[in-house]
Structure formats: structure tokens, C-alpha cells
Write a protein that holds these residues in place. Structure first.
Motif, PDB file in Angstrom:
ATOM      1  N   PRO A 198      18.512 -46.438   1.111  1.00 46.63           N
ATOM      2  CA  PRO A 198      17.499 -45.760   1.934  1.00 46.63           C
ATOM      3  C   PRO A 198      17.814 -45.985   3.424  1.00 46.63           C
ATOM      4  N   VAL A 199      17.508 -45.005   4.259  1.00 52.29           N
ATOM      5  CA  VAL A 199      17.850 -45.061   5.688  1.00 52.29           C
ATOM      6  C   VAL A 199      17.264 -46.296   6.363  1.00 52.29           C
ATOM      7  N   ALA A 200      16.003 -46.616   6.089  1.00 56.06           N
ATOM      8  CA  ALA A 200      15.367 -47.774   6.747  1.00 56.06           C
ATOM      9  C   ALA A 200      16.059 -49.078   6.360  1.00 56.06           C
ATOM     10  N   VAL A 201      16.393 -49.232   5.095  1.00 51.47           N
ATOM     11  CA  VAL A 201      17.061 -50.460   4.640  1.00 51.47           C
ATOM     12  C   VAL A 201      18.473 -50.538   5.222  1.00 51.47           C
ATOM     13  N   ARG A 202      19.166 -49.419   5.198  1.00 52.74           N
ATOM     14  CA  ARG A 202      20.535 -49.380   5.735  1.00 52.74           C
ATOM     15  C   ARG A 202      20.543 -49.704   7.230  1.00 52.74           C
ATOM     16  N   THR A 203      19.599 -49.136   7.988  1.00 52.15           N
ATOM     17  CA  THR A 203      19.516 -49.408   9.425  1.00 52.15           C
ATOM     18  C   THR A 203      19.203 -50.877   9.687  1.00 52.15           C
ATOM     19  N   LEU A 204      18.255 -51.443   8.921  1.00 48.90           N
ATOM     20  CA  LEU A 204      17.919 -52.862   9.082  1.00 48.90           C
ATOM     21  C   LEU A 204      19.130 -53.742   8.805  1.00 48.90           C
ATOM     22  N   LEU A 205      19.812 -53.492   7.705  1.00 51.40           N
ATOM     23  CA  LEU A 205      20.984 -54.287   7.349  1.00 51.40           C
ATOM     24  C   LEU A 205      22.105 -54.114   8.388  1.00 51.40           C
ATOM     25  N   THR A 206      22.318 -52.887   8.818  1.00 47.86           N
ATOM     26  CA  THR A 206      23.370 -52.617   9.807  1.00 47.86           C
ATOM     27  C   THR A 206      23.116 -53.368  11.105  1.00 47.86           C
ATOM     28  N   THR A 207      21.885 -53.296  11.620  1.00 47.60           N
ATOM     29  CA  THR A 207      21.601 -53.979  12.893  1.00 47.60           C
ATOM     30  C   THR A 207      21.612 -55.504  12.740  1.00 47.60           C
ATOM     31  N   LEU A 208      21.126 -56.004  11.593  1.00 40.92           N
ATOM     32  CA  LEU A 208      21.161 -57.458  11.373  1.00 40.92           C
ATOM     33  C   LEU A 208      22.585 -57.999  11.376  1.00 40.92           C
ATOM     34  N   LEU A 209      23.503 -57.228  10.857  1.00 42.49           N
ATOM     35  CA  LEU A 209      24.897 -57.675  10.819  1.00 42.49           C
ATOM     36  C   LEU A 209      25.652 -57.368  12.111  1.00 42.49           C
ATOM     37  N   LEU A 210      25.417 -56.170  12.676  1.00 44.36           N
ATOM     38  CA  LEU A 210      26.222 -55.742  13.829  1.00 44.36           C
ATOM     39  C   LEU A 210      25.874 -56.442  15.137  1.00 44.36           C
ATOM     40  N   VAL A 211      24.598 -56.629  15.414  1.00 42.62           N
ATOM     41  CA  VAL A 211      24.216 -57.195  16.719  1.00 42.62           C
ATOM     42  C   VAL A 211      24.864 -58.562  16.947  1.00 42.62           C
ATOM     43  N   PRO A 212      24.759 -59.518  16.005  1.00 38.17           N
ATOM     44  CA  PRO A 212      25.420 -60.812  16.259  1.00 38.17           C
ATOM     45  C   PRO A 212      26.941 -60.697  16.358  1.00 38.17           C
ATOM     46  N   VAL A 213      27.547 -59.852  15.519  1.00 40.22           N
ATOM     47  CA  VAL A 213      29.007 -59.710  15.556  1.00 40.22           C
ATOM     48  C   VAL A 213      29.456 -59.156  16.906  1.00 40.22           C
ATOM     49  N   VAL A 214      28.766 -58.116  17.385  1.00 38.85           N
ATOM     50  CA  VAL A 214      29.161 -57.495  18.651  1.00 38.85           C
ATOM     51  C   VAL A 214      28.868 -58.417  19.827  1.00 38.85           C
ATOM     52  N   VAL A 215      27.664 -59.008  19.868  1.00 38.53           N
ATOM     53  CA  VAL A 215      27.277 -59.842  21.015  1.00 38.53           C
ATOM     54  C   VAL A 215      28.085 -61.136  21.074  1.00 38.53           C
ATOM     55  N   LEU A 216      28.343 -61.751  19.926  1.00 38.73           N
ATOM     56  CA  LEU A 216      28.992 -63.072  19.913  1.00 38.73           C
ATOM     57  C   LEU A 216      30.507 -63.021  19.747  1.00 38.73           C
ATOM     58  N   VAL A 217      31.040 -61.938  19.185  1.00 41.47           N
ATOM     59  CA  VAL A 217      32.474 -61.923  18.882  1.00 41.47           C
ATOM     60  C   VAL A 217      33.207 -60.787  19.597  1.00 41.47           C
ATOM     61  N   THR A 218      32.911 -59.547  19.218  1.00 40.62           N
ATOM     62  CA  THR A 218      33.765 -58.459  19.697  1.00 40.62           C
ATOM     63  C   THR A 218      33.574 -58.131  21.173  1.00 40.62           C
ATOM     64  N   ALA A 219      32.326 -58.086  21.672  1.00 40.74           N
ATOM     65  CA  ALA A 219      32.120 -57.748  23.090  1.00 40.74           C
ATOM     66  C   ALA A 219      32.745 -58.786  24.031  1.00 40.74           C
ATOM     67  N   PRO A 220      32.549 -60.101  23.791  1.00 39.07           N
ATOM     68  CA  PRO A 220      33.234 -61.066  24.670  1.00 39.07           C
ATOM     69  C   PRO A 220      34.758 -60.944  24.612  1.00 39.07           C
ATOM     70  N   ALA A 221      35.296 -60.689  23.416  1.00 44.17           N
ATOM     71  CA  ALA A 221      36.752 -60.559  23.288  1.00 44.17           C
ATOM     72  C   ALA A 221      37.253 -59.333  24.043  1.00 44.17           C
ATOM     73  N   VAL A 222      36.568 -58.212  23.868  1.00 43.03           N
ATOM     74  CA  VAL A 222      36.972 -56.988  24.567  1.00 43.03           C
ATOM     75  C   VAL A 222      36.806 -57.172  26.079  1.00 43.03           C
ATOM     76  N   GLY A 223      35.711 -57.814  26.511  1.00 42.71           N
ATOM     77  CA  GLY A 223      35.498 -58.079  27.935  1.00 42.71           C
ATOM     78  C   GLY A 223      36.621 -58.901  28.540  1.00 42.71           C
ATOM     79  N   ARG A 224      37.089 -59.928  27.778  1.00 42.22           N
ATOM     80  CA  ARG A 224      38.199 -60.750  28.283  1.00 42.22           C
ATOM     81  C   ARG A 224      39.476 -59.924  28.421  1.00 42.22           C
ATOM     82  N   VAL A 225      39.729 -59.050  27.442  1.00 44.48           N
ATOM     83  CA  VAL A 225      40.923 -58.201  27.514  1.00 44.48           C
ATOM     84  C   VAL A 225      40.830 -57.258  28.718  1.00 44.48           C
TER      85      VAL A 225
END
Length: 198
Positions: A157-184
Motif C-alpha cells: 500500500p502507498v502509505a506503508v511503502r512511503t513510511l518504510l521508504t522514508t524510515l530507511l532513506l532519511v538516515p542513510v542519506v543524512v548520515l552516509v551518502t550526503a556527507p560522502a557526496v559533499g566531501r567529494v
């Protein structure tokens, strides 16, 4: 008056340093609002130029005869500052200011601007860099997550998928990928600056 020249010697090597234009203008007390608007217009012209790093408007003193306001504009390099200083946009605003200001621009003592907060309204370069960093940091993890969640015959369902997506993506992007890309991006930007300065 330019406080900093665009190059300084550091350990015998010429390096680019920020360049600052600063002046004091005087008007009558009843025209202070007009002077403030004029100073903001002047600073707004600078914001549209490459290398703009901030500006400040500081009321200095009020006397019966007049009000003094310091205006400072900072650029990444002297060349960036010189391009703005030679621009027709700046010349038009300076000409308009002659009607509300008195006397010629006065030099500003360095200590007047040393403790002020420089307005750092985001300029075009930093906004575009932020967009690029976020997009590059977000695209790979969201692509992988979508591929993982699309497997199977029963869609989530869209609501469940959106909740799961944001729960997983926000920490990954904020803590891992965005700092790495910023350094590059920062490393590439510094390398290009060194090549340009050399």
C-alpha cells in the motif's frame, strides 16, 4: 574602499582570499528608511554576481545633522568584487543613492565590520551545489530501495511503502551518502580552485 586585496602571500605562495568593499554613507534622520532601502538595493545587486559571499548594513551613529550607515559587501576573490564594482547595475544604484545621501562615501575602519554578522543569503552557486549533492546522494539508495520493494506479485500500500521508504532513506542519506557526496564535491571544487589559481 577595498579592505582586503584579492591575493595575499601565505608561506610565500599567492592565494586567493575574500575581498570586501565597505563604505559609510550619510543622510538626514528623516531619510534613514530611504537610505536603508537603498543600501539593501545595493547589496541585492551584489547577490546576483558570482562569488558573492555576504553583505552587511550597520547603523553607526545618529547626529542631529545626519545618520551614518556602514555598508559592506564580501566576495570570494578580488576579481569577483571587481566585476561587481564595474557593473552597470551597481552604477545605477550608486547614482540613485546620490539623491538621498550626503557627501562622498567615507572609509570604514576595519574594526567597525570585524564583529558584525555577514548576511549570507544563499547565492546561486551554493543553492545549485546543494541541489546536486542531495540528488546524487538520494538517487542510488532510492533506486535500490524501489527495486527491492517492487519484487513480488502483491504491491505494498502507498502509505506503508512511503513510511518504510522514508524510515530507511532519511538516515542513510543524512548520515552516509550526503556527507560522502559533499566531501567529494568539496575536494573537486578545491582542486579546480587550485588549478584556476595556479
Amino acid at each position: 574602499m577595498r579592505i582586503l586585496l584579492g591575493r595575499e602571500l601565505w608561506e610565500g605562495v599567492a592565494v586567493e582570499v575574500p575581498a570586501t568593499m565597505a563604505m559609510v554613507r550619510r543622510t538626514t534622520p528623516e531619510r534613514l528608511g530611504e537610505l536603508d532601502d537603498w543600501a539593501r538595493d545595493l547589496c541585492a545587486t551584489a547577490e546576483r554576481f558570482p562569488g558573492h559571499r555576504g553583505h552587511t548594513i550597520v547603523p553607526l551613529r545618529t547626529e542631529e545633522a545626519g545618520v551614518h550607515v556602514a555598508i559592506g559587501v564580501r566576495f570570494a576573490t578580488a576579481a569577483d568584487l571587481a566585476a561587481w564594482e564595474a557593473s552597470p547595475e551597481r552604477a545605477r544604484v550608486l547614482l540613485a543613492g546620490e539623491a538621498i545621501t550626503e557627501g562622498t562615501p567615507e572609509p570604514v575602519p576595519l574594526e567597525v565590520l570585524s564583529d558584525v554578522s555577514w548576511g549570507t543569503a544563499p547565492h546561486r552557486d551554493s543553492r545549485l551545489r546543494a541541489v546536486a549533492v542531495v540528488w546524487v546522494a538520494l538517487h542510488p539508495p532510492i533506486l535500490l530501495l524501489n527495486l527491492a520493494l517492487d519484487r513480488g506479485e502483491h504491491p505494498w500500500p502507498v502509505a506503508v511503502r512511503t513510511l518504510l521508504t522514508t524510515l530507511l532513506l532519511v538516515p542513510v542519506v543524512v548520515l552516509v551518502t550526503a556527507p560522502a557526496v559533499g566531501r567529494v564535491f568539496t575536494a573537486v571544487s578545491r582542486a579546480l580552485s587550485r588549478r584556476h589559481a595556479g
